[in-house]
Write a protein that holds these residues in place. Structure first.
Motif, mmCIF file in Angstrom:
data_model
loop_
_atom_site.group_PDB
_atom_site.id
_atom_site.type_symbol
_atom_site.label_atom_id
_atom_site.label_comp_id
_atom_site.label_asym_id
_atom_site.label_seq_id
_atom_site.Cartn_x
_atom_site.Cartn_y
_atom_site.Cartn_z
ATOM 1 N N TYR A 34 0.831 -1.202 0.000
ATOM 2 C CA TYR A 34 0.000 0.000 0.000
ATOM 3 C C TYR A 34 0.868 1.256 0.000
ATOM 4 N N ARG A 35 0.430 2.224 -0.759
ATOM 5 C CA ARG A 35 0.989 3.571 -0.668
ATOM 6 C C ARG A 35 -0.191 4.534 -0.768
ATOM 7 N N LYS A 36 0.000 5.735 -0.283
ATOM 8 C CA LYS A 36 -1.105 6.688 -0.176
ATOM 9 C C LYS A 36 -1.576 7.234 -1.512
ATOM 10 N N LYS A 38 -1.049 7.648 -6.075
ATOM 11 C CA LYS A 38 -0.580 7.089 -7.341
ATOM 12 C C LYS A 38 -1.031 8.032 -8.456
ATOM 13 N N LYS A 49 -7.533 2.085 0.773
ATOM 14 C CA LYS A 49 -6.942 0.896 1.395
ATOM 15 C C LYS A 49 -7.908 -0.272 1.228
#
Length: 148
Positions: A34-36, A38, A49
């Motif tokens: 996961y990253r916040k 894109k 999420k």
């Protein structure tokens, strides 16, 4: 000793049913880990999420027979105490292909297409003396080795 995830937002834990955490963009693409944010069609957007399936099938695997260089490897071993381990790709249905350590070290007990399930297992110790936990996959029905 306190147990802590090796990285934030990697998996839900502690939990009786831990799950890997991915991010989903507005175009439906999943990103793991996961990253916040894109870029989607040139616009930076916040990712939702989402929890990934806990079960999948073994897509490919190999045995790591030597201690990887450190850093980035952060295992709680050294060249003399290193024990080979298996790593593989697990295909999660309607989601992603995930690279992970496998809990079964004997490659003779693994086969392509084998059903696998997520486990959270000890990995090493961080600078604060906490036991770090990582995700791994185990063959379905395998004895619990003290992990979730």
């Amino acid at each position: 000793m306190t147990q802590v995830p090796i990285a934030p937002d990697l998996f839900t834990w502690p939990s009786d049913d831990p799950a890997l955490i991915a991010g989903r963009s507005s175009d439906g693409v999943l990103v793991f880990p996961y990253r916040k944010q894109k870029l989607v069609e040139g616009t930076r957007e916040e990712l939702e999420k989402v929890e990934l399936p806990r079960h999948g099938t073994l897509w490919s695997f190999t045995t790591q027979r030597f201690r990887p260089p450190a850093p980035p490897y952060a295992g709680a071993d050294d060249a003399e105490s290193f024990e080979p381990f298996t790593v593989g790709y697990v295909e999660l249905p309607d989601a992603l292909l995930i690279e992970a350590r496998l809990t079964e070290p004997d490659h003779e007990k693994l086969s392509i297409g084998q059903e696998m399930e997520l486990r959270i297992v000890p990995f090493g110790t961080d600078a604060d003396g906490n036991e770090t936990m990582i995700y791994a996959f185990a063959p379905v029905g395998a004895a619990d080795r003290g992990a979730n």
